[in-house]
Design a protein around this motif. Structure first.
Motif, PDB file in Angstrom:
ATOM      1  N   UNK A  31       0.831  -1.206   0.000  1.00  0.00           N
ATOM      2  CA  UNK A  31       0.000   0.000   0.000  1.00  0.00           C
ATOM      3  C   UNK A  31       0.868   1.259   0.000  1.00  0.00           C
ATOM      4  N   UNK A  32       1.913   1.273   0.803  1.00  0.00           N
ATOM      5  CA  UNK A  32       2.801   2.436   0.850  1.00  0.00           C
ATOM      6  C   UNK A  32       3.480   2.652  -0.499  1.00  0.00           C
TER       7      UNK A  32
ATOM      8  N   UNK B 109      -4.445  -0.528  12.590  1.00  0.00           N
ATOM      9  CA  UNK B 109      -5.129  -1.822  12.405  1.00  0.00           C
ATOM     10  C   UNK B 109      -5.242  -2.185  10.928  1.00  0.00           C
ATOM     11  N   UNK B 110      -4.257  -2.903  10.408  1.00  0.00           N
ATOM     12  CA  UNK B 110      -4.146  -3.101   8.971  1.00  0.00           C
ATOM     13  C   UNK B 110      -4.763  -4.397   8.459  1.00  0.00           C
TER      14      UNK B 110
ATOM     15  N   UNK C 150      -0.681   7.725   8.488  1.00  0.00           N
ATOM     16  CA  UNK C 150      -1.843   7.013   9.026  1.00  0.00           C
ATOM     17  C   UNK C 150      -3.123   7.447   8.332  1.00  0.00           C
ATOM     18  N   UNK C 151      -3.270   8.744   8.115  1.00  0.00           N
ATOM     19  CA  UNK C 151      -4.441   9.231   7.383  1.00  0.00           C
ATOM     20  C   UNK C 151      -4.513   8.589   5.991  1.00  0.00           C
TER      21      UNK C 151
ATOM     22  N   UNK D 160      -7.466   6.069   4.696  1.00  0.00           N
ATOM     23  CA  UNK D 160      -8.279   6.447   3.544  1.00  0.00           C
ATOM     24  C   UNK D 160      -8.250   5.359   2.476  1.00  0.00           C
ATOM     25  N   UNK D 161      -7.072   4.776   2.265  1.00  0.00           N
ATOM     26  CA  UNK D 161      -6.917   3.774   1.220  1.00  0.00           C
ATOM     27  C   UNK D 161      -7.465   2.412   1.628  1.00  0.00           C
ATOM     28  N   UNK D 162      -7.345   2.088   2.909  1.00  0.00           N
ATOM     29  CA  UNK D 162      -7.754   0.777   3.400  1.00  0.00           C
ATOM     30  C   UNK D 162      -8.439   0.940   4.755  1.00  0.00           C
TER      31      UNK D 162
END
Length: 469
Positions: free
Chosen positions: A284-285, A427-428, A455-456, A460-462
């Motif tokens: 994701x990053x 919490x991923x 973190x934002x 937002x993405x997940x």
């Protein structure tokens, strides 16, 4: 196989699914009254009490309200952890060995916490003196994980994490001396930021430590709640030695260099679900434009043992000086097995190795800081595995076995306590058993802003898993 038992209080009352930011807005605009919000929180706390055993002290009839209504979180219901003095409430430090009377005044940090405007409805449970990584006790019922009540909710801020995850309150006090914000946040599917050392006013115990490993904060369900809370604290007091944090309101556009650490400081083996959550976060990053590259653990292999010796020193101080520093009622015959074992290990010879351990811990802090010469952020697990079953980390487990289990579980978080660097648990993922899995991001000393911005972006993405779904 039976489905795991979940405990939550989310319903269509005035709290709804609101976070602290939204509740504060509704109170400020008079769409809700602070009294309505408080009453709904008390009802929810009572609803989940039989399943969670998460309250150390109930102040529902005499809550501690802020002295003024100017705080950014005015009217938001909350809890304070049972190691921080709040006027009118006892502080037992999670220990059956203490029977404290109500505090006559607010503690140093409690005054800053109350400046946010929140209403304190009581004290949340914690393991004895915060030494354990599970909220379990010598004889009392444990505080289970609301996502699956057969499992641990982590510690030491476990009571706060359980009640926020279950929806009883949107935000609750936590503090961190070895992972005590981040570990329960990971177990309960919450956001848990451990700030930089000195970011906020130190509590009484932190001021006397040879290495100050304790920082104060909260556990929340949204990034914006954590961000607003820390901005609100700065209105009361800001450390001039650190860059101001201010209110972080969303992601940043800059692209970062992320160092990924997969090896622990204790040689613990990271389990498969946690590895998968870490790798997914790295992906994701990268999709956001950041560069992620693996790096080795930057500290001496003896770090885990050295931190354990320091823990032994703290247990010795708690047991031998606790009547002076905590409460005169302390009865050392009622200490739990973990505290007593750590204390005995120190007095039987561990003290001789403690000065060298402290020196190496200080060197480890300097070594960790060099990671940020070439990277902006470190990505790693919070703990080595998903929340274990209740009993696995009970203080009634034989001491040597319990210490071995703790070293295999609490394998990543102490490094940021020793270095003073900020770190956040997010919490991923969820395991196949429906247990939250946290992933940790840490940054250079004083750079909480970068962590909140990331973190934002990840939130937002997940979007985080929800216990009521």
């Amino acid at each position: 196989m039976t489905a795991p038992t979940r405990v939550h209080a989310f319903t269509d009352d005035v709290l709804g699914d609101h976070d602290a930011v939204e509740l504060a807005r509704l109170v400020r605009t008079k769409e809700l009254s602070a009294a309505e919000v408080e009453a709904a929180a008390v009802a929810r706390l009572r609803q989940v009490a039989p399943g969670l055993h998460a309250m150390a002290y109930e102040a529902y009839d005499s809550p501690r309200r802020a002295d003024a209504d100017t705080g950014l979180l005015h009217g938001v219901p909350t809890l304070v952890k049972d190691n921080t003095d709040v006027r009118g409430m006892p502080t037992n430090h999670g220990s059956e060995a203490i029977r404290a009377l109500p505090a006559k005044r607010d503690g140093r940090y409690a005054a800053q916490f109350l400046s946010t405007g929140m209403t304190v409805l009581g004290k949340s449970r914690m393991p004895e003196f915060g030494f354990n990584a599970s909220t379990e006790f010598r004889s009392g019922p444990p505080t289970p994980n609301p996502w699956n009540t057969e499992h641990s909710v982590g510690a030491s801020s476990g009571g706060s994490a359980a009640l926020v995850a279950a929806g009883a309150v949107p935000i609750a006090h936590a503090n961190d001396g070895g992972g005590s914000i981040r570990i329960p946040a990971a177990a309960a599917g919450l956001v848990g930021l451990k700030p930089s050392r000195g970011r906020h006013i130190d509590g009484e115990s932190a001021r006397t430590l040879p290495i100050n490993i304790i920082t104060e904060g909260v556990v929340t369900r949204t990034v914006r709640d954590t961000a607003l809370f820390h901005a609100a604290l700065e209105r009361h007091w800001r450390n001039p030695a650190l860059p101001p944090l201010g209110l972080v309101e969303g992601p940043a556009r800059r692209r970062l260099r992320v160092a990924m650490i997969t090896e622990s400081v204790t040689d613990a083996v990271v389990d498969t679900p946690t590895k998968a959550a870490l790798e997914r976060t790295a992906t994701l990053l990268e999709s956001q434009g950041h560069t992620v590259e693996p790096v080795p653990v930057p500290v001496d292999a003896r770090f885990g043992d050295d931190f354990l010796r320091y823990w032994g020193l703290l247990a010795f101080l708690a047991g031998n000086l606790g009547r002076l520093t905590m409460d005169q009622s302390l009865d050392t015959d009622r200490l739990d097995g973990l505290t007593d074992g750590l204390r005995r290990g120190f007095t039987s010879g561990g003290w001789r190795r403690t000065p060298a351990a402290l020196l190496r811990l200080r060197r480890a802090a300097a070594a960790y800081a060099t990671v940020f010469d070439h990277h902006d952020v470190v990505l790693c697990p919070v703990v080595a595995g998903v929340a274990p079953p209740l009993g696995h980390l009970s203080p009634n487990v034989p001491f040597d076995d319990l210490v071995d289990r703790l070293l295999r579980h609490v394998a990543f978080t102490p490094l940021q306590n020793v270095s003073g660097a900020p770190a956040i648990s997010l919490p991923m993922a969820l395991s196949d058993e429906g247990l939250p899995i946290g992933v940790q991001l840490s940054a250079a000393y004083g750079d909480e802003r970068t962590l909140l911005e990331l973190a934002y972006a990840l939130e937002e993405q997940s979007p985080w898993p929800r216990i009521q779904q």
